[in-house]
Design a protein around this motif. Structure first.
Motif, PDB file in Angstrom:
ATOM      1  N   ASN A 156      44.370  38.516  41.832  1.00  0.00           N
ATOM      2  CA  ASN A 156      43.590  38.954  40.679  1.00  0.00           C
ATOM      3  C   ASN A 156      43.749  40.461  40.453  1.00  0.00           C
ATOM      4  O   ASN A 156      44.065  40.908  39.349  1.00  0.00           O
ATOM      5  CB  ASN A 156      42.118  38.590  40.899  1.00  0.00           C
ATOM      6  N   HIS A 157      43.534  41.246  41.494  1.00  0.00           N
ATOM      7  CA  HIS A 157      43.615  42.700  41.362  1.00  0.00           C
ATOM      8  C   HIS A 157      45.055  43.191  41.179  1.00  0.00           C
ATOM      9  O   HIS A 157      45.263  44.278  40.636  1.00  0.00           O
ATOM     10  CB  HIS A 157      42.968  43.388  42.554  1.00  0.00           C
ATOM     11  N   ARG A 158      46.029  42.418  41.637  1.00  0.00           N
ATOM     12  CA  ARG A 158      47.422  42.814  41.409  1.00  0.00           C
ATOM     13  C   ARG A 158      47.711  42.851  39.910  1.00  0.00           C
ATOM     14  O   ARG A 158      48.492  43.685  39.447  1.00  0.00           O
ATOM     15  CB  ARG A 158      48.401  41.894  42.125  1.00  0.00           C
ATOM     16  N   GLY A 159      47.060  42.011  39.145  1.00  0.00           N
ATOM     17  CA  GLY A 159      47.183  42.093  37.693  1.00  0.00           C
ATOM     18  C   GLY A 159      46.701  43.439  37.182  1.00  0.00           C
ATOM     19  O   GLY A 159      47.311  44.035  36.287  1.00  0.00           O
ATOM     20  N   GLN A 160      45.617  43.944  37.757  1.00  0.00           N
ATOM     21  CA  GLN A 160      45.140  45.279  37.396  1.00  0.00           C
ATOM     22  C   GLN A 160      46.176  46.340  37.754  1.00  0.00           C
ATOM     23  O   GLN A 160      46.402  47.277  36.995  1.00  0.00           O
ATOM     24  CB  GLN A 160      43.833  45.599  38.118  1.00  0.00           C
ATOM     25  N   ILE A 161      46.762  46.199  38.935  1.00  0.00           N
ATOM     26  CA  ILE A 161      47.774  47.166  39.365  1.00  0.00           C
ATOM     27  C   ILE A 161      48.913  47.226  38.358  1.00  0.00           C
ATOM     28  O   ILE A 161      49.355  48.307  37.957  1.00  0.00           O
ATOM     29  CB  ILE A 161      48.296  46.813  40.776  1.00  0.00           C
ATOM     30  N   ARG A 162      49.384  46.073  37.935  1.00  0.00           N
ATOM     31  CA  ARG A 162      50.498  46.044  36.974  1.00  0.00           C
ATOM     32  C   ARG A 162      50.095  46.679  35.642  1.00  0.00           C
ATOM     33  O   ARG A 162      50.873  47.398  35.030  1.00  0.00           O
ATOM     34  CB  ARG A 162      50.976  44.619  36.783  1.00  0.00           C
ATOM     35  N   ALA A 170      36.440  51.128  49.960  1.00  0.00           N
ATOM     36  CA  ALA A 170      37.487  50.251  49.433  1.00  0.00           C
ATOM     37  C   ALA A 170      36.958  48.854  49.152  1.00  0.00           C
ATOM     38  O   ALA A 170      37.400  48.198  48.211  1.00  0.00           O
ATOM     39  CB  ALA A 170      38.658  50.174  50.411  1.00  0.00           C
ATOM     40  N   LEU A 171      36.020  48.397  49.935  1.00  0.00           N
ATOM     41  CA  LEU A 171      35.464  47.066  49.739  1.00  0.00           C
ATOM     42  C   LEU A 171      34.682  47.008  48.435  1.00  0.00           C
ATOM     43  O   LEU A 171      34.849  46.087  47.628  1.00  0.00           O
ATOM     44  CB  LEU A 171      34.560  46.715  50.922  1.00  0.00           C
ATOM     45  N   ASP A 172      33.866  48.023  48.178  1.00  0.00           N
ATOM     46  CA  ASP A 172      33.030  48.053  46.981  1.00  0.00           C
ATOM     47  C   ASP A 172      33.722  48.662  45.769  1.00  0.00           C
ATOM     48  O   ASP A 172      33.312  48.412  44.637  1.00  0.00           O
ATOM     49  CB  ASP A 172      31.745  48.827  47.264  1.00  0.00           C
ATOM     50  N   LEU A 173      34.707  49.518  46.007  1.00  0.00           N
ATOM     51  CA  LEU A 173      35.414  50.251  44.942  1.00  0.00           C
ATOM     52  C   LEU A 173      34.426  51.108  44.152  1.00  0.00           C
ATOM     53  O   LEU A 173      33.553  51.723  44.740  1.00  0.00           O
ATOM     54  CB  LEU A 173      36.209  49.295  44.052  1.00  0.00           C
ATOM     55  N   GLY A 174      34.559  51.188  42.852  1.00  0.00           N
ATOM     56  CA  GLY A 174      33.634  51.978  42.040  1.00  0.00           C
ATOM     57  C   GLY A 174      33.659  53.453  42.398  1.00  0.00           C
ATOM     58  O   GLY A 174      34.683  54.003  42.789  1.00  0.00           O
ATOM     59  N   LEU A 201      42.875  55.204  34.811  1.00  0.00           N
ATOM     60  CA  LEU A 201      42.945  54.965  33.369  1.00  0.00           C
ATOM     61  C   LEU A 201      41.801  55.653  32.639  1.00  0.00           C
ATOM     62  O   LEU A 201      41.955  56.151  31.533  1.00  0.00           O
ATOM     63  CB  LEU A 201      42.880  53.473  33.060  1.00  0.00           C
ATOM     64  N   ASP A 202      40.625  55.637  33.253  1.00  0.00           N
ATOM     65  CA  ASP A 202      39.438  56.258  32.682  1.00  0.00           C
ATOM     66  C   ASP A 202      38.466  56.525  33.833  1.00  0.00           C
ATOM     67  O   ASP A 202      38.725  56.109  34.960  1.00  0.00           O
ATOM     68  CB  ASP A 202      38.809  55.360  31.601  1.00  0.00           C
ATOM     69  N   PRO A 203      37.363  57.196  33.564  1.00  0.00           N
ATOM     70  CA  PRO A 203      36.430  57.560  34.649  1.00  0.00           C
ATOM     71  C   PRO A 203      35.798  56.374  35.385  1.00  0.00           C
ATOM     72  O   PRO A 203      35.232  56.551  36.451  1.00  0.00           O
ATOM     73  CB  PRO A 203      35.353  58.386  33.935  1.00  0.00           C
ATOM     74  N   GLN A 204      35.877  55.177  34.841  1.00  0.00           N
ATOM     75  CA  GLN A 204      35.268  54.006  35.473  1.00  0.00           C
ATOM     76  C   GLN A 204      36.272  53.103  36.185  1.00  0.00           C
ATOM     77  O   GLN A 204      35.877  52.126  36.816  1.00  0.00           O
ATOM     78  CB  GLN A 204      34.518  53.174  34.415  1.00  0.00           C
ATOM     79  N   SER A 205      37.552  53.407  36.080  1.00  0.00           N
ATOM     80  CA  SER A 205      38.567  52.499  36.619  1.00  0.00           C
ATOM     81  C   SER A 205      38.849  52.759  38.093  1.00  0.00           C
ATOM     82  O   SER A 205      38.389  53.741  38.667  1.00  0.00           O
ATOM     83  CB  SER A 205      39.853  52.618  35.798  1.00  0.00           C
ATOM     84  N   ASN A 206      39.596  51.864  38.688  1.00  0.00           N
ATOM     85  CA  ASN A 206      40.038  51.992  40.071  1.00  0.00           C
ATOM     86  C   ASN A 206      41.499  52.417  40.087  1.00  0.00           C
ATOM     87  O   ASN A 206      42.289  51.964  39.251  1.00  0.00           O
ATOM     88  CB  ASN A 206      39.899  50.661  40.810  1.00  0.00           C
ATOM     89  N   SER A 207      41.853  53.246  41.036  1.00  0.00           N
ATOM     90  CA  SER A 207      43.256  53.637  41.181  1.00  0.00           C
ATOM     91  C   SER A 207      44.028  52.509  41.862  1.00  0.00           C
ATOM     92  O   SER A 207      43.444  51.629  42.508  1.00  0.00           O
ATOM     93  CB  SER A 207      43.360  54.918  42.009  1.00  0.00           C
ATOM     94  N   ILE A 208      45.342  52.571  41.741  1.00  0.00           N
ATOM     95  CA  ILE A 208      46.185  51.589  42.421  1.00  0.00           C
ATOM     96  C   ILE A 208      46.023  51.737  43.931  1.00  0.00           C
ATOM     97  O   ILE A 208      45.940  50.740  44.656  1.00  0.00           O
ATOM     98  CB  ILE A 208      47.646  51.733  41.967  1.00  0.00           C
ATOM     99  N   GLY A 209      45.939  52.971  44.426  1.00  0.00           N
ATOM    100  CA  GLY A 209      45.719  53.177  45.853  1.00  0.00           C
ATOM    101  C   GLY A 209      44.421  52.533  46.321  1.00  0.00           C
ATOM    102  O   GLY A 209      44.379  51.901  47.379  1.00  0.00           O
ATOM    103  N   ALA A 210      43.361  52.684  45.538  1.00  0.00           N
ATOM    104  CA  ALA A 210      42.075  52.079  45.903  1.00  0.00           C
ATOM    105  C   ALA A 210      42.181  50.558  45.924  1.00  0.00           C
ATOM    106  O   ALA A 210      41.612  49.905  46.805  1.00  0.00           O
ATOM    107  CB  ALA A 210      40.982  52.528  44.944  1.00  0.00           C
ATOM    108  N   LEU A 211      42.915  49.994  44.976  1.00  0.00           N
ATOM    109  CA  LEU A 211      43.072  48.536  44.956  1.00  0.00           C
ATOM    110  C   LEU A 211      43.867  48.057  46.167  1.00  0.00           C
ATOM    111  O   LEU A 211      43.538  47.027  46.766  1.00  0.00           O
ATOM    112  CB  LEU A 211      43.729  48.097  43.649  1.00  0.00           C
ATOM    113  N   LEU A 212      44.896  48.788  46.554  1.00  0.00           N
ATOM    114  CA  LEU A 212      45.662  48.413  47.756  1.00  0.00           C
ATOM    115  C   LEU A 212      44.772  48.445  48.996  1.00  0.00           C
ATOM    116  O   LEU A 212      44.802  47.520  49.818  1.00  0.00           O
ATOM    117  CB  LEU A 212      46.860  49.336  47.935  1.00  0.00           C
TER     118      LEU A 212
END
Length: 175
Positions: free
Chosen positions: A161-167, A92-96, A50-61
């Motif tokens: 919680n993160h699935r909400g982000q995915i959607r 993946a644990l830390d994301l970012g 979404l922007d340079p600070q966000s996580n991708s759906i793949g990263a969230l999975l």
């Protein structure tokens, strides 16, 4: 592993004690809804930011798999991740930034395979304990006590919680 015919039943699972069965039932439902949320996604969609600070759906999975793996190590093996495991799981644990840099270029099957692999290990590990194990307490967050039941509740609560982000991200991907 998951009996999708009974996904709406929080009930006994053969080979597991009652409370572990119910915990696994809830974890299975959370995973079912996650898989439904990403069904049919392309590699480009999974990598979208979404922007340079966000996580991708793949990263969230992959985050879901890494959290579950970390809790396997912590609660069943009573240890921290090794350096080798950190190399595999820490982005993946830390994301970012590390997640954005290292987690991309994979098809959906890659992520679903990791989720299934880790969940299979969870099933194997839960076969080795009974309901009394869920009540065992240890130092958890911020020096407070937590029991295994809460820790494993957190594994699927984090996924929900993160699935909400995915959607949200999926709805924002340009068509």
């Amino acid at each position: 592993m998951q009996n999708m015919d009974n996904i709406y039943l929080i009930t006994d699972i053969p080979g597991y004690t009652p409370q572990i069965s119910r915990l696994l039932s809830m974890m299975n439902y959370a995973r079912h809804t996650t898989i439904e949320a990403v069904k049919g996604m392309t590699q480009e969609q999974l990598d979208y930011l979404l922007d340079p600070q966000s996580n991708s759906i793949g990263a969230l999975l992959l985050h879901f798999a890494s959290v579950e793996y970390a809790y396997q190590v912590s609660t069943f093996e009573k240890r921290e991740l090794t350096e080798e495991e950190e190399t595999i799981w820490l982005p993946a644990l830390d994301l970012g930034g590390a997640g954005r840099e290292h987690i991309k270029g994979h098809e959906l099957g890659y992520y679903l395979g990791k989720l299934e692999e880790v969940r299979g290990r969870t099933y194997d590990l839960f076969r080795t304990v009974d309901d009394s194990w869920l009540n065992e307490q240890e130092e958890f967050w911020y020096g407070k006590q937590g029991n295994h039941y809460f820790q494993w509740f957190h594994v699927f609560e984090d996924e929900i919680n993160h699935r909400g982000q995915i959607r949200l991200v999926r709805k924002r991907i340009p068509q």
